[in-house]
Structures are given as structure tokens and as C-alpha cells.
Design a protein around this motif. Sequence first.
Motif, short mmCIF file in Angstrom:
data_model
loop_
_atom_site.label_atom_id
_atom_site.label_comp_id
_atom_site.label_asym_id
_atom_site.label_seq_id
_atom_site.Cartn_x
_atom_site.Cartn_y
_atom_site.Cartn_z
N ARG A 185 41.89 32.08 31.66
CA ARG A 185 41.79 33.31 30.86
C ARG A 185 42.92 33.28 29.85
NH1 ARG A 185 37.65 36.71 31.45
NH2 ARG A 185 36.77 36.67 33.53
N THR A 220 35.46 28.07 33.20
CA THR A 220 35.60 27.68 34.61
C THR A 220 35.36 26.19 34.81
OG1 THR A 220 33.26 28.19 35.05
CG2 THR A 220 34.89 29.93 35.50
N HIS A 247 34.13 23.85 38.15
CA HIS A 247 33.64 23.70 39.52
C HIS A 247 33.67 22.21 39.80
CE1 HIS A 247 32.12 27.81 40.27
NE2 HIS A 247 31.98 27.82 38.95
N ASN A 297 46.60 29.88 30.45
CA ASN A 297 46.68 30.72 31.64
C ASN A 297 45.55 30.43 32.63
OD1 ASN A 297 47.81 32.96 33.19
ND2 ASN A 297 45.88 33.97 32.69
N VAL A 298 45.92 30.11 33.85
CA VAL A 298 44.97 29.95 34.95
C VAL A 298 44.93 31.27 35.69
CG1 VAL A 298 44.47 28.73 37.11
CG2 VAL A 298 45.44 27.47 35.16
N SER A 299 43.77 31.96 35.66
CA SER A 299 43.66 33.27 36.30
C SER A 299 43.29 33.16 37.77
CB SER A 299 42.66 34.16 35.57
OG SER A 299 41.37 33.59 35.62
N GLN A 300 42.57 32.11 38.14
CA GLN A 300 42.19 31.89 39.54
C GLN A 300 42.15 30.39 39.81
OE1 GLN A 300 38.73 33.93 41.25
NE2 GLN A 300 38.48 34.88 39.23
N ALA A 301 42.53 30.03 41.02
CA ALA A 301 42.40 28.64 41.47
C ALA A 301 42.20 28.67 42.97
CB ALA A 301 43.65 27.84 41.10
N ALA A 302 41.18 27.95 43.42
CA ALA A 302 40.89 27.93 44.86
C ALA A 302 40.38 26.55 45.25
CB ALA A 302 39.85 28.99 45.20
N ILE A 342 38.45 26.59 39.34
CA ILE A 342 39.53 27.03 38.46
C ILE A 342 38.94 27.89 37.34
CG2 ILE A 342 41.30 26.29 36.80
CD1 ILE A 342 41.59 23.75 38.53
N GLU A 343 39.58 29.03 37.09
CA GLU A 343 39.16 29.89 35.99
C GLU A 343 40.33 30.06 35.03
OE1 GLU A 343 36.89 34.07 35.28
OE2 GLU A 343 38.60 34.13 36.65
#
Length: 73
Positions: free
Chosen positions: A32, A40, A42, A12-17, A29-30
Motif C-alpha cells: 500500500r 498483492t 500470492h 510500504n508493505v501493509s500485510q505479510a503472512a 504480501i500486500e
Amino acid sequence: MVAAYFNPRPINVSQAAAALDGTTLKVFIELRDVNYPGATYHLTYDQGDDQLRGVYFQPALQQRFDVFFVRLK
């Protein structure tokens, strides 16, 4: 940014920017999931080598790893 992560099963990717810092592309990318509680990435895009390079942080181990991703052609 939409991101997916497989190792080899989906994680599961909880955040991507992605964002530009001047002319440099930066990616965050984070994850969870089981065994990935807030891990993460960076990353910075290296245009010359066509690679994403940066640091992976594994919070369960409290360790950082230098990483890079190569695009398949």
C-alpha cells in the motif's frame, strides 16, 4: 512474517503472512503505497528450485503477472 520491499526505494508493505498448506509454504504480501494501492503477491515456495513462485496482481492496471523470486547465495 516480516517483509520489506524495495524497487529500488522502499515500498510500504501493509500485510505479510506465511502459512503451511500441508508441507507447502505459502506467502501473501500486500503493498500500500504510491503506485501500489493494494498490489498483492500470492506465492508458493518451490523447494526443488529454492524459489518463491506465484502471481503479482497490480490493481491499478487490473492485471496479473506470473513472478518468481530467486534467493541470492
